[in-house]
Write a protein that holds these residues in place. Structure first.
Motif, PDB file in Angstrom:
ATOM      1  N   LEU A 128       0.823  -1.203   0.000  1.00 10.36           N
ATOM      2  CA  LEU A 128       0.000   0.000   0.000  1.00 10.36           C
ATOM      3  C   LEU A 128       0.860   1.257   0.000  1.00 10.36           C
ATOM      4  CD1 LEU A 128      -2.900  -0.817   2.508  1.00 10.36           C
ATOM      5  CD2 LEU A 128      -2.946  -0.856   0.015  1.00 10.36           C
ATOM      6  N   ILE A 135      -0.706   3.118  -2.964  1.00 12.29           N
ATOM      7  CA  ILE A 135      -1.852   3.904  -2.510  1.00 12.29           C
ATOM      8  C   ILE A 135      -1.444   5.183  -1.774  1.00 12.29           C
ATOM      9  CG2 ILE A 135      -3.960   3.867  -1.131  1.00 12.29           C
ATOM     10  CD1 ILE A 135      -4.043   2.004  -3.530  1.00 12.29           C
ATOM     11  N   LYS A 136      -0.549   5.069  -0.810  1.00 13.73           N
ATOM     12  CA  LYS A 136      -0.267   6.170   0.099  1.00 13.73           C
ATOM     13  C   LYS A 136       0.245   7.450  -0.577  1.00 13.73           C
ATOM     14  CE  LYS A 136      -1.548   3.778   3.624  1.00 13.73           C
ATOM     15  NZ  LYS A 136      -0.685   3.383   4.715  1.00 13.73           N
ATOM     16  N   PHE A 138      -0.883   8.831  -3.085  1.00 12.79           N
ATOM     17  CA  PHE A 138      -1.989   9.469  -3.808  1.00 12.79           C
ATOM     18  C   PHE A 138      -3.144   9.865  -2.894  1.00 12.79           C
ATOM     19  CE2 PHE A 138       0.166   6.362  -6.490  1.00 12.79           C
ATOM     20  CZ  PHE A 138       0.526   7.134  -7.583  1.00 12.79           C
ATOM     21  N   THR A 139      -3.364   9.131  -1.810  1.00 18.15           N
ATOM     22  CA  THR A 139      -4.565   9.347  -1.002  1.00 18.15           C
ATOM     23  C   THR A 139      -4.463  10.555  -0.084  1.00 18.15           C
ATOM     24  OG1 THR A 139      -3.696   7.761   0.610  1.00 18.15           O
ATOM     25  CG2 THR A 139      -5.235   6.930  -1.046  1.00 18.15           C
ATOM     26  N   GLY A 140      -3.310  11.184  -0.005  1.00 21.85           N
ATOM     27  CA  GLY A 140      -3.166  12.352   0.864  1.00 21.85           C
ATOM     28  C   GLY A 140      -3.130  13.672   0.119  1.00 21.85           C
ATOM     29  N   TRP A 141      -3.524  13.669  -1.158  1.00 26.14           N
ATOM     30  CA  TRP A 141      -3.502  14.926  -1.922  1.00 26.14           C
ATOM     31  C   TRP A 141      -4.517  15.921  -1.366  1.00 26.14           C
ATOM     32  CZ3 TRP A 141      -1.542  16.060  -7.263  1.00 26.14           C
ATOM     33  CH2 TRP A 141      -0.412  15.307  -7.545  1.00 26.14           C
ATOM     34  N   SER A 193       1.803  13.659   0.545  1.00 28.95           N
ATOM     35  CA  SER A 193       0.772  12.641   0.695  1.00 28.95           C
ATOM     36  C   SER A 193       1.318  11.424   1.433  1.00 28.95           C
ATOM     37  CB  SER A 193       0.241  12.232  -0.686  1.00 28.95           C
ATOM     38  OG  SER A 193      -0.649  11.145  -0.586  1.00 28.95           O
ATOM     39  N   ASN A 246       0.221  10.380   5.280  1.00 28.42           N
ATOM     40  CA  ASN A 246      -0.378   9.079   5.544  1.00 28.42           C
ATOM     41  C   ASN A 246       0.346   8.333   6.648  1.00 28.42           C
ATOM     42  OD1 ASN A 246      -2.755   8.286   3.969  1.00 28.42           O
ATOM     43  ND2 ASN A 246      -1.511   8.826   2.198  1.00 28.42           N
ATOM     44  N   GLY A 276      -2.871   9.472   8.286  1.00 26.91           N
ATOM     45  CA  GLY A 276      -3.779   8.776   7.388  1.00 26.91           C
ATOM     46  C   GLY A 276      -4.447   7.596   8.059  1.00 26.91           C
ATOM     47  N   LYS A 277      -5.170   6.849   7.254  1.00 31.74           N
ATOM     48  CA  LYS A 277      -5.888   5.676   7.753  1.00 31.74           C
ATOM     49  C   LYS A 277      -4.926   4.507   7.779  1.00 31.74           C
ATOM     50  CE  LYS A 277     -10.672   4.596   7.249  1.00 31.74           C
ATOM     51  NZ  LYS A 277     -11.762   4.333   6.324  1.00 31.74           N
TER      52      LYS A 277
END
Length: 434
Positions: free
Chosen positions: A153, A157-158, A160-163, A244, A248, A252-253
């Motif tokens: 992840l 994933i990480k 990109f998910t914090g933009w 990002s 995370n 982040g989650k």
């Protein structure tokens, strides 16, 4: 006049947004300069060298530049998350090994050890990703499946998910200023820069005279303004990606993923499967004692060097598979005395087979000399022997030993030790002594 013709007054009452506004904390905003520094390092050390072609030139040491960038990243990461990291010995251990790998890229003799340098270029970011996920999730050594999933992840994933957090924290910083005109001018300039970066190249390709005038006009310090715009875009994108990722890690989650499988392998199935494999290994070991160790004779025309070369790689692969088989039956098999005896037998036979592989390799090296592939093969044999010792310890003395995590940490130590050996220097020394 009927009802439908009467004028109707409509009162539009705005509905208040009752959702609480997200407030970005000071620490989240503090990640902005951290990510920006990493982004600038990426542009100056990596992107600039790749674009200019220096990365591929003989005078430029790409491995050193790569190591310098990741060392800078690690320093910034520790500054950003010092309170989370300072008391975790695992994180310090992994960071120390990574720093040694970075330093080795500088102190190993230039134009040598390219195999080790190339592998290290992949090892450093891989280890640092595991380091970041450990800091984010507070794993235990036993949760190796969750660690592996979080590692994936971290790459996919990480970044990109914090933009959303990036833009929110950036807007929060701008909102805290006392000069709204300055903020509006800066935002307008940023929008204009993006638009011109797209439009001007198209216009320049449409008209050569216009292209010449723009190129002569917009030249700064010997470089075109478009070069500066390009590097600005690289920095901005890297800025968002690294923010990002860093966000995370701390905010982040980050769920701790666990995988629990309660089923066990039937005892009869386990005994038949392991017993069959062990029987074949016993026959193989008898052949090793007869022909390889006792040297009772070989088929006509075959030398011991040729005999060693034919079976070394396969023997080592089988030993590695045996460790996997051991782990599966230790975890999912019935834990009685018979199963324990079978697993002990599997480890003993694996040790004999590994010794056989080591003897084969030694005969081959003695006949044809040392090379990088033969050195790393010998190093891998020693590593598997250490893992077998860990398996024996877990089976006989300490059932709670987190063998997979310890094996991974041991592999990192083994790899660092190989670099400290100076592989090419050792190969040259060994071949000279022969």
């Amino acid at each position: 006049m009927n009802e439908n013709s009467l004028p109707v007054a409509l009162d539009i009452i705005p509905i208040e947004n009752t959702r609480p506004k997200k407030v970005w904390s000071f620490k989240e905003r503090l990640l902005l300069p951290a990510a920006l520094i990493i982004a600038v390092l990426f542009d100056r050390i990596i992107a600039s060298s790749l674009i200019s072609g220096r990365w591929w030139s003989g005078s430029f040491h790409a491995s050193e530049a790569w190591a310098a960038f990741w060392f800078g990243y690690l320093v910034i990461f520790y500054i950003a998350y010092w309170n989370r990291i300072k008391k975790d010995p695992i994180l310090w251990f992994v960071a120390a090994c990574t720093i040694v790998l970075c330093i080795l890229q500088f102190i190993l003799p230039n134009r040598t050890n390219w195999e080790y340098r190339g592998i290290t270029a992949l090892v450093i970011p891989s280890v640092l990703m595991a380091h970041a996920q450990w800091a984010a999730n507070a794993f235990t050594l036993k949760n190796h499946a969750g660690m592996a999933f979080a590692w994936l992840l971290g790459w996919l994933i990480k970044p990109f998910t914090g933009w959303g957090a990036f833009f929110g924290a950036f807007a929060e910083v701008l909102a805290h200023g006392n000069k709204p005109m300055v903020k509006r001018v800066l935002l307008g300039g940023g929008v204009a820069a993006v638009m011109l970066a797209v439009i001007l190249p198209l216009l320049m390709s449409a008209d050569q005279v216009f292209s010449y005038l723009i190129s002569r006009t917009f030249t700064i310090g010997g470089g075109s303004v478009f070069t500066f715009i390009f590097h600005g875009i690289v920095i901005c994108l890297a800025f968002a990606f690294f923010y990002s990722f860093l966000w995370n890690v701390g905010y982040g989650k980050n769920e701790i993923y666990t995988m629990t499988i309660k089923s066990t392998i039937d005892k009869i199935i386990s005994v038949i499967a392991l017993g069959s494999v062990i029987s074949v290994y016993v026959m193989f070991c008898i052949v090793q004692f007869t022909f390889l160790f006792a040297r009772a004779g070989l088929p006509a025309g075959m030398t011991y060097a040729e005999y060693a070369r034919q079976g070394f790689a396969q023997t080592v692969v089988v030993c590695a598979l045996n460790l996997l088989i051991f782990g599966i039956f230790l975890r999912f098999g019935v834990g009685d005395k018979l199963m324990k005896m079978l697993l002990i037998g599997l480890l003993v036979l694996t040790g004999i087979m590994l010794f056989s592989g080591g003897v084969r390799l030694w005969l081959y090296i003695d006949a044809f000399g040392m090379t990088w592939l033969r050195l790393i093969s010998a190093w891998f044999i020693l590593y598997i022997a250490a893992v077998i010792a860990l398996c024996c310890t877990k089976l006989l003395f300490k059932k709670q030993l987190p063998i997979i995590a310890l094996g991974a940490l041991l592999l990192l130590i083994w790899y660092v030790a190989l670099g400290l050996l100076n592989p090419d220097g050792f190969i040259n020394w060994y071949n000279f002594q022969r």
